[in-house]
Design an enzyme around this catalytic site. Structure first.
Site, PDB file in Angstrom:
ATOM      1  N   HIS A 144       1.917  -9.026  -3.327  1.00 36.66           N
ATOM      2  CA  HIS A 144       0.864  -8.023  -3.165  1.00 36.66           C
ATOM      3  C   HIS A 144       1.557  -6.661  -3.073  1.00 36.66           C
ATOM      4  O   HIS A 144       1.972  -6.240  -2.001  1.00 36.66           O
ATOM      5  CB  HIS A 144       0.076  -8.335  -1.888  1.00 36.66           C
ATOM      6  CG  HIS A 144      -1.029  -7.376  -1.580  1.00 36.66           C
ATOM      7  ND1 HIS A 144      -2.306  -7.549  -2.051  1.00 36.66           N
ATOM      8  CD2 HIS A 144      -1.049  -6.239  -0.858  1.00 36.66           C
ATOM      9  CE1 HIS A 144      -3.077  -6.560  -1.608  1.00 36.66           C
ATOM     10  NE2 HIS A 144      -2.334  -5.748  -0.881  1.00 36.66           N
TER      11      HIS A 144
ATOM     12  N   ASP B 109       1.438 -17.644  -3.693  1.00 34.84           N
ATOM     13  CA  ASP B 109       2.138 -16.581  -4.430  1.00 34.84           C
ATOM     14  C   ASP B 109       1.121 -15.919  -5.360  1.00 34.84           C
ATOM     15  O   ASP B 109       1.173 -16.053  -6.578  1.00 34.84           O
ATOM     16  CB  ASP B 109       3.312 -17.183  -5.217  1.00 34.84           C
ATOM     17  CG  ASP B 109       4.149 -16.096  -5.890  1.00 34.84           C
ATOM     18  OD1 ASP B 109       3.898 -14.897  -5.638  1.00 34.84           O
ATOM     19  OD2 ASP B 109       5.047 -16.461  -6.680  1.00 34.84           O
TER      20      ASP B 109
ATOM     21  N   ASP C 268       0.860  -1.189   0.000  1.00 35.04           N
ATOM     22  CA  ASP C 268       0.000   0.000   0.000  1.00 35.04           C
ATOM     23  C   ASP C 268       0.897   1.240   0.000  1.00 35.04           C
ATOM     24  O   ASP C 268       2.114   1.140   0.121  1.00 35.04           O
ATOM     25  CB  ASP C 268      -0.938   0.001   1.220  1.00 35.04           C
ATOM     26  CG  ASP C 268      -0.171   0.150   2.536  1.00 35.04           C
ATOM     27  OD1 ASP C 268       0.709  -0.677   2.802  1.00 35.04           O
ATOM     28  OD2 ASP C 268      -0.444   1.101   3.299  1.00 35.04           O
TER      29      ASP C 268
ATOM     30  N   GLU D 172       2.189 -10.069   0.941  1.00 30.59           N
ATOM     31  CA  GLU D 172       2.513  -8.658   0.751  1.00 30.59           C
ATOM     32  C   GLU D 172       4.024  -8.462   0.938  1.00 30.59           C
ATOM     33  O   GLU D 172       4.742  -9.401   1.317  1.00 30.59           O
ATOM     34  CB  GLU D 172       1.728  -7.780   1.738  1.00 30.59           C
ATOM     35  CG  GLU D 172       1.862  -6.300   1.416  1.00 30.59           C
ATOM     36  CD  GLU D 172       0.805  -5.406   2.065  1.00 30.59           C
ATOM     37  OE1 GLU D 172      -0.114  -5.917   2.727  1.00 30.59           O
ATOM     38  OE2 GLU D 172       0.921  -4.182   1.890  1.00 30.59           O
TER      39      GLU D 172
HETATM   40  O1  9MR Z   1       2.904  -6.458   9.324  1.00 27.47           O
HETATM   41  C1  9MR Z   1       1.664  -6.280   9.947  1.00 27.47           C
HETATM   42  C2  9MR Z   1       1.246  -7.579  10.595  1.00 27.47           C
HETATM   43  O2  9MR Z   1       2.150  -7.935  11.598  1.00 27.47           O
HETATM   44  C3  9MR Z   1      -0.171  -7.443  11.135  1.00 27.47           C
HETATM   45  O3  9MR Z   1      -0.605  -8.705  11.606  1.00 27.47           O
HETATM   46  C4  9MR Z   1      -1.106  -6.960  10.024  1.00 27.47           C
HETATM   47  C5  9MR Z   1      -2.540  -6.794  10.472  1.00 27.47           C
HETATM   48  O4  9MR Z   1      -2.665  -5.807  11.407  1.00 27.47           O
HETATM   49  O5  9MR Z   1      -0.630  -5.715   9.519  1.00 27.47           O
HETATM   50  C6  9MR Z   1       0.635  -5.816   8.924  1.00 27.47           C
HETATM   51  O6  9MR Z   1       1.004  -4.571   8.476  1.00 27.47           O
HETATM   52  C7  9MR Z   1       0.389  -4.067   7.300  1.00 27.47           C
HETATM   53  C8  9MR Z   1       0.047  -2.620   7.620  1.00 27.47           C
HETATM   54  O7  9MR Z   1      -0.951  -2.579   8.587  1.00 27.47           O
HETATM   55  C9  9MR Z   1      -0.322  -1.804   6.404  1.00 27.47           C
HETATM   56  N1  9MR Z   1       0.652  -1.943   5.350  1.00 27.47           N
HETATM   57  C10 9MR Z   1       0.894  -3.311   4.979  1.00 27.47           C
HETATM   58  C11 9MR Z   1       1.388  -4.109   6.153  1.00 27.47           C
HETATM   59  C12 9MR Z   1       1.771  -5.526   5.747  1.00 27.47           C
HETATM   60  O8  9MR Z   1       0.704  -6.351   5.459  1.00 27.47           O
END
Ligand code: 9MR
Ligand code: ZN
Length: 542
Positions: free
Chosen positions: A461, A507, A149, A516
């Protein structure tokens, strides 16, 4: 028959293992052929262990005694060949691309062909940004997109900065090579040039009273568009003590490291760190949760004690203020939070690392020794886990959650640095086994890095990777990895319920909970590879 290897290569002097699954069609011997096609190793009847994390019964083939560089292969009894390589520096290109990733994550500037190759894009997100709930706006461009994102989050960014700056502090000689970024050639190591791009943005997130805003994102995640096509306005959310402490830690760390190259910039960072530090001393915790109507990541945390600890370590190293010394001493003695966590939620380990790697011996010997014991204690605990499962990960099955690769890499760093502290090779070996897992020695034979390995990650992602019209992804990106909770619709649909934790991965570009990418999943790989470069620098070059 299933046999899993590190798909990138093994160091001549390092541990070398492959994992063999006990499948119905398995038969021995399993051989290793050298580059000349001659059988140099033959395995019969190894011992197998039932493994809950992978859902397999597997055993280890150890061929550490092979030390000559070259292209080898495993030969299974049905004639299948599985190639692997021993090379003086198997991770050299990966180390470069894992760092270059941060340039590709830059927000607010054009990525030009001369630096970005085919992965160019126009400047993004350059408009002024409004503070949520307030009637003011600010110029807030710069920094790195957090992940797939386009948000920018101080706590997440600070952890990435922490990994990168400690990597530089620990093994500066690993960072001599140019990254071919716009600042290259200015006399400052490129890793520091790249980190400055993020720190400059951090500075825009600070208030006059020293506090720091938590994040700058849109209200919700935008569509899968190139960043310059993102129509959503950004907002700045209120401050948090989490962001303020992480900011203080990284700016203080930066002030110390940049001083040698740019006195003025170091001074600016020091002032910013100190005002954040004063704010922390005078204010209670302001944790964070998404304000109503904001749906981007919240990086919520139940406690800021570990963030304050990390900040105190680096502020004390910077200016010797007793107030920070006392916070460190209490933190180390009372142990109310993890002192070995190296991720965005638990940053205590970054503080501990700051104590341990301090060549000027700023902290008294008792604090140093306590930190060392904590670090080695954790490493011993993880080593037992490594030795208890055939894939040799330092992970319990339940730990394969969102971003599990961060856990694997954090433990690799912890183990590797324990090896450095104690001089015991078993820790270095264990850290290499974590890297083997990331680079394909796992039950899915998946290299979790784009552009590397015989089965590289192809569909992370990541908005630009999806929308740039180029088939291959930008190389050197680390995926979040298996997530037993299958926390997105595609993972739920395509990974059957009950699948073993290590196999809960697809994947697929839609699977944000397994596939991601983020800056703080790449940064621990950079730190690990820097530590390994330091380790194997003078060994068995051919
Ligand atoms: O890396 C984060 C993971 O540990 C959490 O479980 C998850 C859900 O809260 O969020 C991940 O972080 C995301 C972030 O909130 C927004 N940008 C993408 C991140 C990776 O998925
Ligand atoms: Zn942007």
């Amino acid at each position: 028959m299933k046999l899993h290897v590190n798909q990138l290569g093994y160091y001549p002097a390092g541990i070398k293992q492959a994992v063999l699954e006990k499948t119905d069609d398995l038969s021995f011997p399993v051989n290793i052929k050298n580059p000349a096609g001659k059988t140099v190793f033959s395995f019969d009847d190894i011992s197998f262990t039932e493994d809950r994390a992978s859902g397999t019964t597997s055993g280890i083939l150890d061929f550490s005694s092979l030390s000559e560089c070259g292209k080898y292969s495993f030969e299974l009894s049905d004639g299948t060949l599985i190639p692997f390589e021993i090379s003086a520096d198997p991770n050299a290109d990966l180390f470069f691309d894992a760092q270059k990733m941060f340039y590709f994550q830059r927000c607010g500037c054009e990525l030009k062909k001369e630096y970005a190759g085919i992965f160019t894009h126009k400047a993004c997100h350059t408009k002024k940004v409004k503070y949520l709930y307030e009637d003011r706006e600010v110029e807030c461009s710069g920094g790195w997109h957090d992940a797939g994102d386009y948000g920018r989050y101080v706590t997440a960014g600070a952890v990435a900065v922490g990994h990168l700056l400690y990597a530089y502090e620990l093994v500066p000689e690993a960072f001599a090579k140019s990254l071919n970024i716009p600042e290259s050639g200015n006399g400052i190591p490129d890793i520091l040039n790249e980190v400055k791009y993020e720190l400059d943005w951090f500075l825009k997130m600070q208030e006059a009273d020293g506090s720091v805003h938590h994040k700058c994102t849109s209200m919700y995640h935008t569509d899968f568009l190139m960043p310059e096509d993102d129509p959503l306005p950004f907002i700045i959310t209120p401050i948090s003590s989490l962001a303020t402490a992480d900011f203080a830690a990284t700016c203080a760390l930066g002030a110390r490291i940049y001083r040698k190259f740019d006195e003025q910039y170091a001074e600016k960072l020091a002032k910013a760190a100190e005002s954040a530090g004063r704010w922390l001393l005078n204010n209670p915790g302001f944790l964070f949760k998404n304000p109503e109507g904001v749906y981007t990541g919240d990086y919520r945390d139940i406690s800021d004690r570990d963030e304050r600890f990390w900040a105190a370590v680096e502020l004390y190293r910077l200016n010797g203020d007793k107030a920070f010394h006392d916070i460190v001493k209490t933190g180390i003695e009372v142990k109310e939070f993890s002192l070995t966590g190296l991720g965005w939620e638990e940053v205590g380990g970054l503080g501990t690392l700051g104590i341990l790697c301090d060549r000027s011996a700023t902290f008294e010997i008792d604090i140093y020794k306590a930190a060392r014991n904590i670090w080695l204690g954790a490493a011993g605990y993880f080593l037992d886990i490594v030795n208890s499962n055939p894939f040799s990960t330092a992970m319990k099955p339940e730990e394969f959650q969102w971003g599990s690769n961060l856990e694997v890499l954090s433990k690799a760093i912890l183990l590797n640095y324990a090896g450095k502290l104690s001089g015991e090779k078993k820790y270095i070996d264990a850290s290499l086994r974590q890297l083997d897992y990331i680079l394909g020695a796992n039950p899915l034979d998946q290299s979790y890095v784009t552009g590397y390995g015989t089965k590289p990650l192809m569909n992370p992602h990541n908005r630009p990777t999806f929308s740039d019209g180029i088939v291959e992804p930008i190389p050197g990106y680390v995926s979040g990895g298996p997530n037993r909770n299958r926390a997105d619709p595609d993972a739920k649909e395509q990974i059957p319920e009950g699948t073993a934790p290590m196999k809960c991965f697809i994947d697929n570009w839609k699977s944000y909970s397994t596939n991601e990418i983020t800056i703080y999943w790449n940064s621990p790989l950079v730190l690990l590879l820097a530590l390994l470069a330091g380790e194997f620098d003078n060994t068995a070059r051919t």
